[in-house]
Design a protein around this motif. Structure first.
Motif, mmCIF file in Angstrom:
data_model
loop_
_atom_site.group_PDB
_atom_site.id
_atom_site.type_symbol
_atom_site.label_atom_id
_atom_site.label_comp_id
_atom_site.label_asym_id
_atom_site.label_seq_id
_atom_site.Cartn_x
_atom_site.Cartn_y
_atom_site.Cartn_z
ATOM 1 N N ASN A 37 5.179 42.382 -16.440
ATOM 2 C CA ASN A 37 6.199 42.514 -15.399
ATOM 3 C C ASN A 37 6.818 41.184 -15.023
ATOM 4 N N LYS A 38 6.432 40.139 -15.728
ATOM 5 C CA LYS A 38 6.929 38.803 -15.406
ATOM 6 C C LYS A 38 8.072 38.454 -16.346
ATOM 7 N N PRO A 39 9.216 38.082 -15.787
ATOM 8 C CA PRO A 39 10.318 37.698 -16.671
ATOM 9 C C PRO A 39 10.069 36.327 -17.282
ATOM 10 N N ASP A 40 10.416 36.200 -18.538
ATOM 11 C CA ASP A 40 10.306 34.923 -19.237
ATOM 12 C C ASP A 40 11.701 34.568 -19.748
ATOM 13 N N PHE A 41 12.108 33.332 -19.505
ATOM 14 C CA PHE A 41 13.496 32.953 -19.792
ATOM 15 C C PHE A 41 13.611 31.907 -20.890
ATOM 16 N N HIS A 42 12.586 31.807 -21.726
ATOM 17 C CA HIS A 42 12.646 30.783 -22.773
ATOM 18 C C HIS A 42 13.719 31.049 -23.815
ATOM 19 N N SER A 43 14.232 32.267 -23.858
ATOM 20 C CA SER A 43 15.297 32.511 -24.838
ATOM 21 C C SER A 43 16.685 32.196 -24.274
ATOM 22 N N ALA A 44 16.741 31.819 -22.996
ATOM 23 C CA ALA A 44 18.021 31.367 -22.432
ATOM 24 C C ALA A 44 18.304 29.943 -22.917
ATOM 25 N N MET A 45 19.563 29.663 -23.156
ATOM 26 C CA MET A 45 19.922 28.299 -23.564
ATOM 27 C C MET A 45 19.628 27.350 -22.393
ATOM 28 N N PRO A 46 18.961 26.219 -22.681
ATOM 29 C CA PRO A 46 18.644 25.273 -21.609
ATOM 30 C C PRO A 46 19.915 24.786 -20.906
ATOM 31 N N ALA A 47 19.789 24.546 -19.620
ATOM 32 C CA ALA A 47 20.954 24.256 -18.773
ATOM 33 C C ALA A 47 21.817 23.113 -19.304
ATOM 34 N N GLU A 48 21.191 22.072 -19.828
ATOM 35 C CA GLU A 48 21.976 20.895 -20.251
ATOM 36 C C GLU A 48 22.860 21.219 -21.456
ATOM 37 N N LEU A 49 22.466 22.236 -22.229
ATOM 38 C CA LEU A 49 23.329 22.695 -23.322
ATOM 39 C C LEU A 49 24.236 23.826 -22.858
ATOM 40 N N ALA A 50 23.685 24.657 -21.999
ATOM 41 C CA ALA A 50 24.433 25.851 -21.583
ATOM 42 C C ALA A 50 25.646 25.481 -20.731
ATOM 43 N N GLN A 51 25.523 24.442 -19.906
ATOM 44 C CA GLN A 51 26.625 24.133 -18.992
ATOM 45 C C GLN A 51 27.924 23.745 -19.712
#
Lengths: 207, 207
Positions: B89-103
């Motif tokens: 039930n815990k969300p894991d966000f490691h597949s999100a692009m890291p902020a410094e690249l995503a921004q």
């Protein structure tokens, strides 16, 4: 079955000039039922909505508490457009469950949610009506839930397959392991199963 | 890349007490970029957001006009939590692009949207800030967009396979066809060979 779960500071539903529903902090859920959905999908979605850890705990630690843990509310609104297949740029909704079947099914899902939590904390829209759903998304924090019989992410599946293969190799060389990892691939197809032995890579990301 | 597109009567973003963004009728888009996303995903999502027929025409015929057709606005907010994998039930966000690249990537997506439409009609949140996104979902109408390299709906895949088989049959009987359809299925099954490095999986991200 697909649910878009938005963490909210508050949310209301109006039909015409009348406000028909309202919650404070909690979750606003837009729920799309497909023609292929069964009770199993409904059970999965209800369990996940109520147990998803999208809230912080009393010490401000993010992603640690569920809507039930925090005594927050749920506003659930039926949303057939989530069962959309694009034909070019035109949405096609033939994979949505027809309203005459979806309505009793949807009502039973709400009842299950009420039984599993507190009936008065589960609010509803008005099935089939033209509504304005006022969502104050807090964060924002939005998560998509897809039930077991729904779409599978092939990348994730292939990743799991590779992990599985690596583990098989390790097993054939190294000391015996429990059968837990063997279940990992299956658990993707049956996401109810526990996450397996990947170790905790949980992030502490703030919303 | 995943986008949750909500048709809105209006939408605003506040940070603290300050309203930083606001649109009237149009689309509120929550955009989740994955570590594997490339320009190709961005191009697809921008095109679909701007051309999706979620509005009625002047005669009230539903699903016939896009946000551009109607001269409506778009409020786009970055939403890494859409790249969520549940561990129990815990969300894991490691597949999100890291902020410094995503921004910077996210900013380029907004710029592309502005170039393709009218710059003043594309509004933004505040990347990484804690926001309240006030969404007045009109209908409600909500559609999930997933870019080509993202998750595949197995139902749709099987449909494509059947189409493919029918075409193969026609081909063996009838006049020759271009190899185009053959490629279509392949590209669907192997949506993105060039996923790129996994890169940083830093957490601690603001929304």
């Amino acid at each position: 079955m697909r649910a878009i779960v938005q963490r909210v500071s508050k949310a209301t539903v109006t039909v015409g000039d009348e406000q028909i529903s309202s919650i404070g902090r909690g979750l606003c859920v837009l729920l799309g039922i497909s023609v292929e959905d069964t009770q199993r999908d409904a059970d999965y979605i209800v369990r996940k909505i109520l147990n998803l850890r999208l809230f912080e705990d009393e010490n401000g630690r993010a992603w640690s508490k569920s809507v039930m843990d925090r005594d927050f509310e749920v506003l659930c609104v039926s949303q057939f457009t989530l069962q959309c297949i694009l034909k070019g740029n035109k949405p096609d909704f033939h994979s949505a469950m027809p309203a005459e079947l979806a309505q009793p099914f949807y009502n039973s899902i709400l009842e299950n949610m009420r039984s599993a939590y507190k009936p008065e904390f589960i609010k509803d829209g008005k099935f089939g009506a033209a509504m304005q759903v006022h969502i104050q998304n807090d964060g924002p924090v939005t998560v998509e839930l897809t039930s077991p019989t729904g779409p599978i992410d092939p990348k994730q599946l292939s990743k799991l397959e590779k992990q599985q293969q690596r583990k098989e190799k390790t097993r054939s060389k190294g000391p015996s392991e429990s059968g837990r990892e063997k279940g990992a691939l299956r658990s993707r197809q049956d996401p109810n199963a526990s996450s397996g032995a990947e170790g905790d890579v949980s992030s502490e990301r703030e919303p």
